[in-house]
Scaffold this active site. Structure first.
Site, short mmCIF file in Angstrom:
data_model
loop_
_atom_site.label_atom_id
_atom_site.label_comp_id
_atom_site.label_asym_id
_atom_site.label_seq_id
_atom_site.Cartn_x
_atom_site.Cartn_y
_atom_site.Cartn_z
N GLN A 180 0.21 -1.23 -0.24
CA GLN A 180 -0.10 0.17 -0.07
C GLN A 180 0.78 0.95 0.16
OE1 GLN A 180 -2.98 0.61 -0.37
NE2 GLN A 180 -2.13 2.82 0.00
N GLY A 219 -10.59 0.81 -1.13
CA GLY A 219 -10.42 0.94 -2.41
C GLY A 219 -8.73 1.39 -2.22
N MET A 220 -8.22 0.92 -3.42
CA MET A 220 -6.84 1.30 -3.87
C MET A 220 -6.61 1.43 -5.22
SD MET A 220 -4.55 3.81 -3.30
CE MET A 220 -3.67 4.79 -4.36
N GLU A 221 -6.97 2.54 -5.90
CA GLU A 221 -6.85 3.05 -7.79
C GLU A 221 -5.01 2.50 -8.46
OE1 GLU A 221 -6.78 5.04 -4.68
OE2 GLU A 221 -5.57 7.39 -5.84
N HIS A 224 -15.45 4.27 -8.26
CA HIS A 224 -14.63 4.50 -7.03
C HIS A 224 -13.41 4.96 -7.71
CE1 HIS A 224 -13.42 7.75 -3.99
NE2 HIS A 224 -12.25 6.92 -3.92
N GLU A 225 -12.67 3.65 -7.84
CA GLU A 225 -11.70 3.61 -7.47
C GLU A 225 -12.13 3.85 -9.96
OE1 GLU A 225 -9.86 3.19 -5.19
OE2 GLU A 225 -11.10 2.71 -4.04
N HIS A 244 -11.10 7.42 -10.39
CA HIS A 244 -9.35 7.43 -10.06
C HIS A 244 -8.98 6.99 -11.58
CE1 HIS A 244 -8.82 9.05 -6.29
NE2 HIS A 244 -9.61 8.04 -5.85
N GLU A 267 -9.28 12.90 -4.80
CA GLU A 267 -10.53 13.06 -3.80
C GLU A 267 -12.04 13.39 -4.41
OE1 GLU A 267 -10.73 9.44 -2.91
OE2 GLU A 267 -8.37 9.22 -2.46
N ASP A 304 -0.73 10.57 5.78
CA ASP A 304 -1.73 9.46 5.93
C ASP A 304 -2.46 9.83 7.18
OD1 ASP A 304 -1.80 8.09 4.27
OD2 ASP A 304 -0.58 6.81 5.25
N TYR A 347 -12.36 14.17 1.04
CA TYR A 347 -13.49 13.59 -0.43
C TYR A 347 -15.30 14.30 -0.45
CZ TYR A 347 -11.13 9.32 0.98
OH TYR A 347 -9.76 8.77 0.05
N ARG A 376 -10.09 -2.96 8.06
CA ARG A 376 -10.34 -1.57 7.17
C ARG A 376 -10.51 -0.31 7.95
NH1 ARG A 376 -15.33 -0.79 2.95
NH2 ARG A 376 -14.70 1.50 2.08
N LYS A 387 -11.44 2.91 7.87
CA LYS A 387 -12.74 3.75 7.93
C LYS A 387 -13.75 2.45 9.39
CE LYS A 387 -16.49 4.22 5.38
NZ LYS A 387 -17.42 3.94 3.87
N1 BES Z 1 -6.88 6.22 -2.97
C1 BES Z 1 -8.13 6.00 -1.86
C2 BES Z 1 -7.16 5.25 -0.76
C3 BES Z 1 -5.81 6.48 0.22
C4 BES Z 1 -6.29 7.43 0.30
C5 BES Z 1 -4.75 5.08 0.70
C6 BES Z 1 -5.44 7.94 0.75
C7 BES Z 1 -3.97 6.27 1.05
C8 BES Z 1 -4.31 7.77 1.45
C9 BES Z 1 -9.25 5.34 -2.18
O1 BES Z 1 -9.35 5.94 -3.22
C10 BES Z 1 -10.29 5.54 -1.51
O2 BES Z 1 -10.68 6.40 -1.63
N2 BES Z 1 -10.63 4.49 -0.68
C11 BES Z 1 -12.06 4.79 0.28
C12 BES Z 1 -13.71 4.15 -0.97
C13 BES Z 1 -14.56 5.16 -1.03
C14 BES Z 1 -14.42 6.53 -1.05
C15 BES Z 1 -15.48 4.85 -1.73
C16 BES Z 1 -12.01 3.69 1.31
O3 BES Z 1 -11.41 2.97 1.05
O4 BES Z 1 -12.99 3.44 1.65
ZN ZN Z 2 -9.80 7.94 -3.69
#
Ligand code: BES
Ligand code: ZN
Length: 627
Positions: free
Chosen positions: A164, A294-296, A320-321, A324, A343, A400, A408, A581, A583
Site C-alpha cells: 500500500q 479500495g486503492m486505485e 470510485h476506484e 480514479h 478524492e 496519512d 472527499y 479496514r 474506516k
Molecule cells: N486512494 C484512496 C485510498 C487512500 C487515500 C489511501 C489516502 C491512502 C491515502 C481510495 O481511492 C479511497 O478513497 N478509498 C475509499 C473508498 C471509498 C471512498 C469508496 C476507502 O478506502 O474507503
Molecule cells: Zn479515492
C-alpha cells in the site's frame, strides 16, 4: 533487464566493493526539512533544480521467509545539469549504487532519518549520468508491505503479500522520488515462490507461471504512490471485453457475481469524460486486513473483500476506484495539500457513474449520505478548524493522518455546486476538457482554479459572477453556497427511525427492498441513547448483529458501544479481529475509548493488531496507546 543470477552477481560484487571502499557516508548537511520548490512537496526530500527521473527498471525477489524484497531499482534520468540525485527511502538497506553501466560502484550518502519521511539517499552524479542503479533490500518492517500468514487468507494454505504505497510509503519498498508531482514509466521483473501469482499496477498476466518469474510493464507515466505489488494464490475471471477480477480461488465466483457490472461502469465512465486511458481495468480482491476500501492502482484496483455482500449493494466502491483512472491517475494532485483534486473529483465522478447505471434515486441517496458524513466530520474537527478548507497545509504532518471526509465530501459538493451553476452539459464538457488537457500530468489547486476561471467562469459572466471559490477552497466549515440535496428514499428511512423512537410498532415489510444507504440512514437517525430492550427489538426485527454487510455492521456496533449492548459484542470482537479496514475499525475503537471502555478496546486490539496493516495499526495506536 538482466536475469536474477546477474542480480546476485552484481549484489555480491557490490557488497565486496562496498566493504573495501566504505562508500556510504553520513551527510550531516542534509537537512530534513523535506520542503522543495520544484514540486512544493513538503513530504519528499526532492530538491529544487535537482535531477528528475523518467523511467524505472525494477527487479525484486520476494522472500516470504525473511519477509523482504531483495534486488535493484534502476532509474533513467531526465537530461539535467545537476550534481546530485536525491531519492526518498525509508528503512531500506542500500547495498550499492552504480552509475550508467560502470562496473565499479559509485559513492552515496544517507540523510538524517525522520520517522515519517524516512531518509534521503544522496547520489553524486554529473551531466553524463543517465542511469542510476540501486542495489537494495527492504526491512522486515517496511511500512508499505503486509506479509500475511496462510491463516490470514481465505484458502489458509499459502502466504500473501500486498503493498500500500499511498500516501508516502512507496519509499519503504522502492528508493524513489516519492512525490505525486513526479511521474515515470516502469518495467519490473518479480520472482516469487513457484505456487504463487504476482500482480502489479501494470500489464498483468492472468495465469500462474510455474517458474515464479513475472514481467510487468507500465508504459504510461505514473506517480510513485501508484506503484503496487501483490503476491498470493490468485485466480482470474474475465468480466467482459477489457475487464475482470482476480481473487483467491475460494472467492472467485462470488467476486465475479458481485462485480458483474464492471464493464458497464467502464463504458459509462468513458462516455462521460473521455476514453479509458490504461487499456484493461481489473480488480484484485485483497484479504480482509486490507486497510482501505479500495486503492486505485492503475489497471488493477486493490479492493477489500468487505464489499462482497452477494447483493451488489456496495459496488459504488468499484465505481470510485475506476473513476480514479481519470481523477488521480491521469490528472494527479501535485502534492498531498491538493488531495481534494484526487478524492473530491473522484467522489463526484463515482456518483455520476452510479447515476448512469442505477438512476437518480440512487445518486440522491449517495449525496445525502455523503452530506451526513461531512457534517459529522465538521462537528468532530470544529467548523472553524483551518484544516476543514479544501486546500490543505500538511507540512510537518504525516499525510496519512490527514485523510478525512473534507477532501472527499466537501470536494464533491464543490463540484456539484459548480455543475448546478453552469448546467450539466457545460460542466461535463469542461470536465472532459480538463482530464484531456492535463492527462499524465500533476497539478496544484491553483492551476486547477486558473483553468476553471479561464474555461468556465469567464465564459459564464452572468451566473459565474456569483461563484464563490474562496469559501470552498480556503475557508473552513460549510460554505453558504452549499447545494441543496434531498432523497425521498432516505426520507422514508428517517421516518421509520422516528416511528421507532416514538415507540410505535415497526412494519418490517416496508424495508424488504431497502438499499444499504437506507439502513445506514435509519441507524444514523435513531436516538443515541437506546435501552437494551429497544436494541434487542431492533436486532430481532432486522438481524443487524448477523448482517454480512460491513457498512451496516459498523454503524450497528457503534450503537451497541454507545449503549453498552453486550449481546452484540462477540460479533463486534470477531469483526475487529478479521477486518482491518481503517474506516470501520477506527470509529469503533475511538467510541469505546470515548465511552469509558478503553480496557475492552485494548483487550480486543491486543489480539487483533498483529493482523492489521501498519496503516491501520498506526491510527489505532494513536487512539488507544499514545495519549
Ligand atoms: N486512494 C484512496 C485510498 C487512500 C487515500 C489511501 C489516502 C491512502 C491515502 C481510495 O481511492 C479511497 O478513497 N478509498 C475509499 C473508498 C471509498 C471512498 C469508496 C476507502 O478506502 O474507503
Ligand atoms: Zn479515492
Amino acid at each position: 533487464m538482466s536475469s536474477f543470477s546477474n542480480i546476485k552477481y552484481i549484489l555480491s560484487a557490490g557488497l565486496m566493493l562496498f566493504a573495501f571502499t566504505g562508500c556510504q557516508k553520513n551527510n550531516p548537511n542534509m537537512k530534513n526539512s523535506g520542503g522543495n520548490l520544484l514540486t512544493g512537496d513538503p513530504h519528499s526530500f526532492l530538491q529544487t533544480n535537482g535531477a528528475t527521473v523518467k523511467h524505472l527498471e525494477l527487479a525484486l525477489e520476494v522472500n516470504f521467509v525473511e519477509q523482504t524484497l531483495n534486488g535493484w531499482a534502476e532509474w533513467t534520468l531526465n537530461p539535467n545539469k545537476s550534481d546530485t540525485l536525491i531519492l526518498d527511502t525509508r528503512d531500506l538497506k542500500i547495498n550499492a549504487v552504480y552509475l550508467n553501466n560502470n562496473s565499479g560502484p559509485a559513492t552515496f550518502s544517507m540523510g538524517k532519518n525522520d520517522p515519517v519521511l524516512g531518509q534521503a539517499l544522496i547520489i553524486p552524479i554529473n551531466r553524463h549520468t543517465q542511469k542510476v542503479k540501486i542495489i537494495y533490500k527492504t526491512s522486515a518492517h517496511a511500512a508499505a508491505l503486509q506479509w500475511l500468514k496462510p491463516s490470514q487468507t481465505k484458502g489458509k494454505q499459502l502466504p500473501f503479500l500486498y503493498t500500500q504505497s499511498q500516501a508516502i510509503l512507496a519509499r519503504s519498498w522502492i528508493p524513489c522520488m516519492d512525490s505525486p508531482g513526479i511521474k515515470f514509466t516502469y518495467n519490473a521483473k518479480i520472482k516469487v515462490p513457484a505456487n504463487l501469482m504476482a500482480l502489479m499496477s501494470a500489464e498483468n498476466d492472468t495465469i500462474l507461471h510455474s517458474n515464479g518469474v513475472y514481467h510487468f510493464s507500465m508504459p504510461y507515466p505514473i506517480p510513485s504512490y501508484l506503484m503496487a505489488l501483490t503476491v498470493g494464490n490468485l485466480q482470474y475471471k474475465s468480466l467482459g471485453k477489457n475487464c475482470g477480477v482476480y481473487s483467491e480461488p475460494e472467492t472467485i465466483k462470488e467476486a465475479a457475481f458481485e462485480f458483474t457490472d464492471m464493464e458497464k461502469m467502464v463504458n459509462a465512465a468513458s462516455s462521460l469524460y473521455g476514453p479509458y486511458a490504461w487499456g484493461k481495468y481489473d480488480v484484485v480482491v485483497m484479504p480482509p486486513s486490507f486497510p482501505f476500501g479500495g486503492m486505485e492502482n492503475p489497471r488493477l484496483t486493490f479492493a477489500t473483500p468487505t464489499i462482497i455482500t452477494h447483493d451488489r449493494s456496495l459496488v459504488a466502491l468499484i465505481a470510485h476506484e475506476l473513476a480514479h483512472s481519470w481523477s488521480g491517475n491521469l490528472v494527479t494532485n501535485k502534492t498531498w495539500d491538493d488531495f481534494w483534486l484526487n478524492e473530491g473529483f473522484t467522489v463526484y465522478f463515482e456518483n455520476r457513474i452510479m447515476e448512469a447505471l442505477y438512476g437518480k434515486e440512487y445518486a440522491d441517496m449517495h449525496e445525502v449520505i455523503g452530506y451526513g458524513e461531512l457534517k459529522k466530520t465538521l462537528k468532530e474537527m470544529g467548523e472553524n478548524n483551518p484544516n476543514t478548507a479544501l486546500k490543505q497545509n500538511l507540512k510537518g504532518m504525516d499525510p496519512d493522518d490527514a485523510v478525512n471526509d473534507i477532501a472527499y465530501e466537501k470536494g464533491r459538493f464543490f463540484l456539484l455546486y459548480l455543475e448546478r451553476k453552469v448546467g450539466r452539459a457545460q460542466w461535463d464538457a469542461f470536465l472532459k476538457e480538463y482530464f484531456n488537457h492535463y492527462r499524465f500530468q500533476s497539478i496544484s489547486t491553483e492551476e486547477f482554479l486558473q483553468f476553471l476561471n479561464e474555461k468556465l467562469v469567464d465564459k459564464n459572466k452572468e451566473s459565474a459572477s456569483k461563484i464563490n471559490l474562496n469559501e470552498w477552497i480556503n475557508a473552513p466549515g460549510l460554505p453558504a453556497s452549499f447545494p441543496v440535496i434531498t432523497s425521498n428514499l432516505l426520507d422514508d428511512a428517517k421516518q421509520l427511525a422516528v416511528t421507532f423512537s416514538e415507540g410505535k410498532p415497526l412494519r418490517t415489510a416496508s424495508t424488504s427492498k431497502w438499499h444499504t444507504f437506507q439502513w445506514l440512514h435509519f441507524l444514523r437517525n435513531l436516538p443515541e441513547k437506546l435501552s437494551s430492550a429497544q436494541l434487542a427489538g431492533l436486532d430481532q426485527a432486522f438481524h443487524f448483529t448477523n448482517s454480512n454487510n460491513a457498512e451496516i455492521l459498523c454503524d450497528w456496533f457503534q450503537l451497541a458501544i454507545r449503549n453498552n449492548y453486550k449481546p452484540a459484542y462477540p460479533a463486534m470482537e470477531n469483526f475487529l479481529n478479521t477486518v482491518g479496514r481503517r474506516k470501520f475499525i477506527q470509529p469503533l475503537y475511538a467510541l469505546m475509548k470515548a465511552t469509558g471502555q478503553t480496557e475492552t478496546a485494548l483487550k480486543i486490539y491486543k489480539n487483533a493488531k498483529p493482523g492489521y496493516h501498519q496503516v491501520s495499526s498506526h491510527t489505532i495506536d494513536q487512539i488507544l496507546v499514545s495519549e
